[in-house]
Design a protein around this motif. Structure first.
Motif, PDB file in Angstrom:
ATOM      1  N   VAL A 224     -70.252 -83.114 -12.609  1.00 54.85           N
ATOM      2  CA  VAL A 224     -69.100 -82.932 -11.783  1.00 54.85           C
ATOM      3  C   VAL A 224     -68.698 -84.271 -11.274  1.00 54.85           C
ATOM      4  O   VAL A 224     -69.502 -84.978 -10.594  1.00 54.85           O
ATOM      5  CB  VAL A 224     -69.420 -82.016 -10.613  1.00 54.85           C
ATOM      6  CG1 VAL A 224     -68.284 -81.848  -9.613  1.00 54.85           C
ATOM      7  CG2 VAL A 224     -70.058 -80.533 -11.248  1.00 54.85           C
ATOM      8  N   ASP A 225     -67.389 -84.460 -11.186  1.00 49.43           N
ATOM      9  CA  ASP A 225     -66.950 -85.648 -10.705  1.00 49.43           C
ATOM     10  C   ASP A 225     -67.431 -86.974 -10.945  1.00 49.43           C
ATOM     11  O   ASP A 225     -67.855 -87.957 -10.168  1.00 49.43           O
ATOM     12  CB  ASP A 225     -66.546 -85.640  -8.946  1.00 49.43           C
ATOM     13  CG  ASP A 225     -65.787 -84.521  -8.705  1.00 49.43           C
ATOM     14  OD1 ASP A 225     -64.650 -84.327  -9.371  1.00 49.43           O
ATOM     15  OD2 ASP A 225     -66.040 -83.944  -7.609  1.00 49.43           O
ATOM     16  N   GLY A 226     -68.075 -86.978 -12.363  1.00 40.89           N
ATOM     17  CA  GLY A 226     -68.697 -88.275 -12.708  1.00 40.89           C
ATOM     18  C   GLY A 226     -70.176 -88.517 -12.533  1.00 40.89           C
ATOM     19  O   GLY A 226     -70.633 -89.572 -12.807  1.00 40.89           O
ATOM     20  N   SER A 227     -70.641 -87.387 -12.186  1.00 40.12           N
ATOM     21  CA  SER A 227     -72.210 -87.274 -11.815  1.00 40.12           C
ATOM     22  C   SER A 227     -72.846 -86.093 -12.491  1.00 40.12           C
ATOM     23  O   SER A 227     -72.184 -85.000 -12.346  1.00 40.12           O
ATOM     24  CB  SER A 227     -72.418 -87.371 -10.405  1.00 40.12           C
ATOM     25  OG  SER A 227     -71.921 -88.567  -9.766  1.00 40.12           O
ATOM     26  N   VAL A 228     -73.886 -86.560 -12.822  1.00 35.36           N
ATOM     27  CA  VAL A 228     -74.754 -85.392 -13.519  1.00 35.36           C
ATOM     28  C   VAL A 228     -75.711 -84.856 -12.254  1.00 35.36           C
ATOM     29  O   VAL A 228     -76.320 -85.475 -11.635  1.00 35.36           O
ATOM     30  CB  VAL A 228     -75.572 -85.683 -14.689  1.00 35.36           C
ATOM     31  CG1 VAL A 228     -76.494 -84.386 -15.155  1.00 35.36           C
ATOM     32  CG2 VAL A 228     -74.933 -86.227 -15.816  1.00 35.36           C
ATOM     33  N   ARG A 229     -75.679 -83.626 -11.971  1.00 32.81           N
ATOM     34  CA  ARG A 229     -76.480 -83.128 -11.254  1.00 32.81           C
ATOM     35  C   ARG A 229     -77.124 -81.675 -11.178  1.00 32.81           C
ATOM     36  O   ARG A 229     -76.552 -81.100 -12.296  1.00 32.81           O
ATOM     37  CB  ARG A 229     -75.457 -82.704  -9.828  1.00 32.81           C
ATOM     38  CG  ARG A 229     -74.576 -81.682 -10.009  1.00 32.81           C
ATOM     39  CD  ARG A 229     -73.588 -81.417  -8.525  1.00 32.81           C
ATOM     40  NE  ARG A 229     -72.738 -80.436  -8.678  1.00 32.81           N
ATOM     41  CZ  ARG A 229     -71.769 -80.237  -7.928  1.00 32.81           C
ATOM     42  NH1 ARG A 229     -71.321 -81.168  -6.879  1.00 32.81           N
ATOM     43  NH2 ARG A 229     -71.191 -78.814  -7.844  1.00 32.81           N
TER      44      ARG A 229
ATOM     45  N   GLY B 261     -76.683 -76.115  -8.158  1.00 33.41           N
ATOM     46  CA  GLY B 261     -77.268 -75.571  -6.964  1.00 33.41           C
ATOM     47  C   GLY B 261     -78.041 -76.709  -5.883  1.00 33.41           C
ATOM     48  O   GLY B 261     -78.256 -76.439  -4.919  1.00 33.41           O
ATOM     49  N   ALA B 262     -78.136 -77.820  -6.543  1.00 34.66           N
ATOM     50  CA  ALA B 262     -78.816 -78.824  -5.640  1.00 34.66           C
ATOM     51  C   ALA B 262     -77.749 -80.476  -6.073  1.00 34.66           C
ATOM     52  O   ALA B 262     -78.413 -81.350  -6.510  1.00 34.66           O
ATOM     53  CB  ALA B 262     -80.061 -79.206  -6.272  1.00 34.66           C
ATOM     54  N   PRO B 263     -76.743 -80.223  -5.338  1.00 34.76           N
ATOM     55  CA  PRO B 263     -75.731 -81.428  -5.651  1.00 34.76           C
ATOM     56  C   PRO B 263     -76.288 -82.609  -5.034  1.00 34.76           C
ATOM     57  O   PRO B 263     -76.158 -83.907  -5.546  1.00 34.76           O
ATOM     58  CB  PRO B 263     -74.728 -81.026  -4.777  1.00 34.76           C
ATOM     59  CG  PRO B 263     -75.042 -79.861  -3.728  1.00 34.76           C
ATOM     60  CD  PRO B 263     -76.210 -79.243  -4.658  1.00 34.76           C
ATOM     61  N   ASP B 264     -77.406 -82.827  -4.202  1.00 34.02           N
ATOM     62  CA  ASP B 264     -77.885 -83.863  -3.737  1.00 34.02           C
ATOM     63  C   ASP B 264     -78.870 -84.702  -4.795  1.00 34.02           C
ATOM     64  O   ASP B 264     -79.278 -85.672  -4.665  1.00 34.02           O
ATOM     65  CB  ASP B 264     -78.777 -83.892  -2.380  1.00 34.02           C
ATOM     66  CG  ASP B 264     -77.952 -83.494  -1.266  1.00 34.02           C
ATOM     67  OD1 ASP B 264     -76.804 -83.793  -1.408  1.00 34.02           O
ATOM     68  OD2 ASP B 264     -78.162 -82.879  -0.396  1.00 34.02           O
ATOM     69  N   SER B 265     -79.246 -83.915  -5.773  1.00 34.00           N
ATOM     70  CA  SER B 265     -80.066 -84.357  -6.840  1.00 34.00           C
ATOM     71  C   SER B 265     -79.145 -84.554  -7.847  1.00 34.00           C
ATOM     72  O   SER B 265     -78.876 -83.940  -8.700  1.00 34.00           O
ATOM     73  CB  SER B 265     -81.203 -83.452  -7.416  1.00 34.00           C
ATOM     74  OG  SER B 265     -82.059 -83.927  -8.421  1.00 34.00           O
ATOM     75  N   SER B 266     -78.707 -85.850  -8.129  1.00 33.19           N
ATOM     76  CA  SER B 266     -77.743 -86.304  -9.220  1.00 33.19           C
ATOM     77  C   SER B 266     -77.879 -87.676  -9.552  1.00 33.19           C
ATOM     78  O   SER B 266     -78.550 -88.513  -9.005  1.00 33.19           O
ATOM     79  CB  SER B 266     -76.269 -86.173  -8.376  1.00 33.19           C
ATOM     80  OG  SER B 266     -76.187 -86.903  -7.350  1.00 33.19           O
TER      81      SER B 266
END
Length: 820
Positions: A572-577, A580-585
């Motif tokens: 999402v938006d150039g980051s792998v995450r 359900g846990a967007p802070d872990s990316s």
């Protein structure tokens, strides 16, 4: 989640630099280059007895002059026949510089290189050529008569004869309740892009490397031709296509003589050399298209249903056939349109004339085929006294009949099978858009005011996405930028935008992070080219597949770094995450670092990668079977072509006295499968309609009996201005996705121009039916003066028409005296 880009009306990223004058075309490059000029034949047919270049050799500023005698090895052989065909029994191509004989005005004879173009042109004028004049063959009538031959070894001037048939058309026609025959004619026109052809070459003596910049639609084809003709390793030739100011087909041909002569001269002189075509050269030495004479026999029932269709046509291929039989083959197969005659026979002859070569021009044989079929549909409707739309509807292939096999062979050598579509719905949409059912009321109101209105309709099916393949390479840099390369070229289609939308969607990166490069063999050495409405289907699909590979690799690397399952990750938006846990990316740029064969560790706290080992003997530098770098390459090769479709309608007003033609409304309904960017498709349709207006009402190549092109300049070549092109083209879309490619795409680039001759012929004939006797429009393009003459000819054959005309003139005169 990232906003979906596919299918959105995204503004073209290319436009800013173009609008600011920052485009970079061939003529903007090579400030230090020498300039070339070409001596071209002033005669349509002649033997070359002698070429005297002695007057050129001492001209100050001249560096070299080449004639055929200076060419060696493969350069001395004819240019390649690009698309052979078994039926092309007498294919002929020209030499880079004429050998012994010239076969059209404008054929290249000598090539001069000088300090600048002015000196080169002056030097060309000093070359003396002695000719033995031969009688030229000009036009299809002369070619068919074969009283003279273009090539002594080609009997009857016939390059090829081809027949395809399904069922027994002659028997079906003979048994039909109703029969008609039509004789039709469509004239030559040409692409005439704003930018003519241009080539710049630099030779590096130390590396033995040739770099060429050329205004082409197929950079990889030019590269292969240069390597073969100049005896260079393919890997030592780079062809770069900068910005191209329009192509429309004329820049498909590869190579043009100048694309070989410029690098030949650059290598011989050890200096960069440039050739830029002027406008007259483009008219007399590039390529034309369209000219055909057609004969149609049709049998039908009381409803107008086709029972048998037998078509013969004669195609003018000009002096040579570098592009084989592609144009007449397309005409013969695309003539069928959205209909199913079942019993169909088509025969064509492709004939030599002493005129400029004929190669595909936007539409590529389809306008001629649509013209033949749609004129036939109108004739059937007039004969039966039926609504023209109803006659078409009764002949449509139905939605539940797809895939529909015509049991013929298409231009790509594969079966002519329509993959998808909904032609009845297209017609319903078009009728609603143009106000078909209410038009008679509109016509009557106009007639009460002394105005003459006509409504035309034309339907078409377009084979798109022709193979054999296209490829793509995608590389994610450590900055997070995504670099995309595909081999086909760009001439204004918006590829940088549309292809970036595909990548942004599939890879889950911001649209702004994607940079697309096309037509540079250094970045993508294998490709086919941009033509035949194939770019989105072919390169779009390849880019989608390559982006999927990059995505899969990114997820694998990220799963290892994040200690998570691939199935639990998303981009999402150039980051792998972790879902359900967007802070872990982890950013894609960081994954690009981790994909390096150097050993890196990932610091979850900072989200950064830190090098800790140049070589870990206990662990391979990359995963087994995986290449370093966050990149992917893939190729897409279709099972067969996919078939787009559309329908156009136009309302015209024709002056009862002067025959001046004015376009009041123009409507288009088009189905090109799923839309990547509706705004870009709309722009393509607008441009195509404008080009079609020119081809239907204004543009023609006017040759005299000596093979001289009489209107080889924009002073004499009539073309529409913005005042003649409809301002508010009304457009609607239908999306029936193609099942043949992963994105459900069909091509759109040529759609706007394909039905133009047919739809205007229909509308003009409809307007003129106010005269008794059914004036028939059988030749296109048609200008006001030609329509005026057609009226006069028609009236002389129908006295009652002349009487009605006189009454109208008297009424009009009285009205002018007393408007009340």
């Amino acid at each position: 989640m990232t906003t979906r880009m596919f299918g959105e009306r995204v503004a073209r990223v290319e436009d800013d630099r173009f609008l600011r004058g920052a485009g970079r075309y061939v003529d903007d490059l090579g400030a230090d280059a020498l300039h070339a000029a070409v001596l071209r034949s002033p005669h349509a047919h002649a033997r070359i007895v002698d070429i005297d270049v002695s007057g050129v050799l001492d001209v100050d500023g001249v560096h070299a002059v080449f004639t055929y005698d200076d060419l060696q090895g493969p350069m001395a052989e004819p240019l390649p026949l690009l698309i052979p065909h078994p039926a092309l029994t007498h294919g002929r191509t020209q030499y880079a510089l004429a050998k012994d004989e010239v076969n059209h005005v404008g054929e290249a004879i000598a090539f001069v290189v000088a300090d600048d173009r002015y000196v080169a042109e002056d030097a060309v004028d000093k070359i003396v050529v002695t000719y033995e004049f031969l009688p030229p063959v000009v036009g299809l009538a002369a070619a068919r008569a074969a009283e003279r031959l273009v090539h002594d070894d080609v009997p009857g001037n016939v390059a090829a004869r081809l027949e395809q048939h399904v069922g027994d058309a002659p028997a079906a026609i003979a048994a039909a309740p109703h029969r008609l025959s039509l004789d039709l004619d469509i004239e030559r026109s040409a692409s005439t892009p704003m930018e003519g052809r241009g080539t710049l070459a630099r030779w590096d003596t130390d590396s033995g490397r040739m770099q060429v910049w050329t205004s082409t639609q197929t950079s990889t084809g030019v590269r292969a031709a240069i390597a073969a003709k100049l005896g260079l390793d393919l890997g030592h030739v780079d062809v770069i296509t900068p910005d191209v100011g329009g192509g429309f087909g004329v820049k498909i041909v590869h190579p043009w003589p100048e694309e070989l002569l410029v690098p030949l001269a650059a290598r011989a002189l050890g200096q960069p050399v440039k050739f830029i075509e002027d406008r007259r050269e483009h008219f007399i030495s590039s390529a034309h298209e369209r000219a055909q004479v057609q004969h149609v026999e049709v049998g039908f029932d009381d409803d107008g249903r086709l029972l048998g269709l037998d078509v013969a046509f004669w195609h003018d291929n000009g002096a040579y056939t570098p592009y084989g039989l592609i144009v007449p083959i397309i005409t013969s197969t695309q003539l069928l349109g959205p209909y199913k005659p079942h019993n169909y026979r088509v025969t064509f002859e492709s004939l030599y004339t002493n005129t400029v070569i004929v190669t595909p021009y936007r539409g590529a044989g389809r306008p001629q085929g649509v013209y033949a079929m749609e004129r036939t549909m109108d004739a059937i409707a007039a004969y039966l006294g039926k609504d023209r739309a109803d006659v078409r509807a009764v002949n449509f292939i139905q939605p539940d009949e797809f895939p529909f096999d015509h049991h013929m062979t298409f231009q790509d050598g594969r079966p002519l099978v329509y993959d998808s579509g909904d032609y009845p719905q297209l017609l319903d949409k078009l009728k609603a858009l143009i106000g078909w059912d209410d038009f008679e009321t509109v016509r009557a109101e106009a007639a009460a005011q002394g105005r003459r209105l006509g409504l035309g309709l034309a339907c078409y099916v377009e084979g798109t996405g022709v193979g054999p393949y296209e490829g793509a390479h995608i590389h994610v840099e450590t900055s997070g930028k995504v670099k995309v390369a595909t081999g086909l070229t760009t001439q204004g289609q918006g590829h940088q935008t549309a292809f970036a939308q595909i990548v942004a969607d599939e890879l889950g990166v911001p649209f702004e992070s994607v940079e697309v490069v096309t037509g540079d063999t250094r970045r993508m050495p294998y490709a086919v080219g941009t033509f035949a409405s194939r770019a989105a289907v072919m390169s779009g699909s390849a880019i989608h597949l390559a982006a999927r590979k990059v995505k899969e690799k990114a997820l694998r690397i990220a799963a290892d770094a994040l200690e998570a399952s691939v199935d639990d990750l998303e981009i999402v938006d150039g980051s792998v995450r972790v879902k359900g846990a967007p802070d872990s990316s982890i950013a894609l740029g960081t994954i690009a670092v981790l994909s390096n064969p150097l050993r890196y560790a990932f610091d979850e706290a900072s989200g950064a990668a830190t090098q800790f080992s140049v070589g870990d003997p206990g662990k391979p530098p990359v995963a087994e079977g995986e290449e370093p770098g966050l990149e992917g390459k893939d190729f897409y090769s279709p099972e067969r072509s996919t078939f787009a479709a559309g329908m156009h309608a136009v309302i015209v007003e024709i002056d009862p006295d002067t025959a001046e033609i004015e376009i009041l409304r123009y409507a288009v309904v088009h189905d090109c499968g799923n839309l990547i960017n509706p705004m870009i498709v709309q722009g393509q349709i607008h441009g195509g309609v404008a080009q079609g207006v020119g081809g239907a009402l204004y543009e023609r190549m006017e040759y005299d009996e000596n093979g001289q092109l009489l209107n080889a300049s924009f002073m004499d070549f009539l073309m529409p201005y913005v005042t003649e092109v409809p301002d508010g083209i009304e457009i609607d879309h239908l999306e029936t996705p193609s099942p043949l490619n992963p994105l459900g795409l069909k091509g759109a680039g040529e759609a706007g121009v394909i039905p133009s001759a047919a739809v205007f012929a229909s509308a003009i004939e409809d307007a003129e039916r106010l005269d008794p006797g059914n004036l028939a429009v059988t030749a296109m393009p048609i200008s006001p003066s030609q329509l005026f003459d057609l009226r006069e000819h028609h009236r002389r054959g129908h006295p009652v028409v002349e009487e009605a005309r006189q009454r109208r003139l008297e009424t009009s005169a009285q009205h002018r005296k007393d408007p009340s």
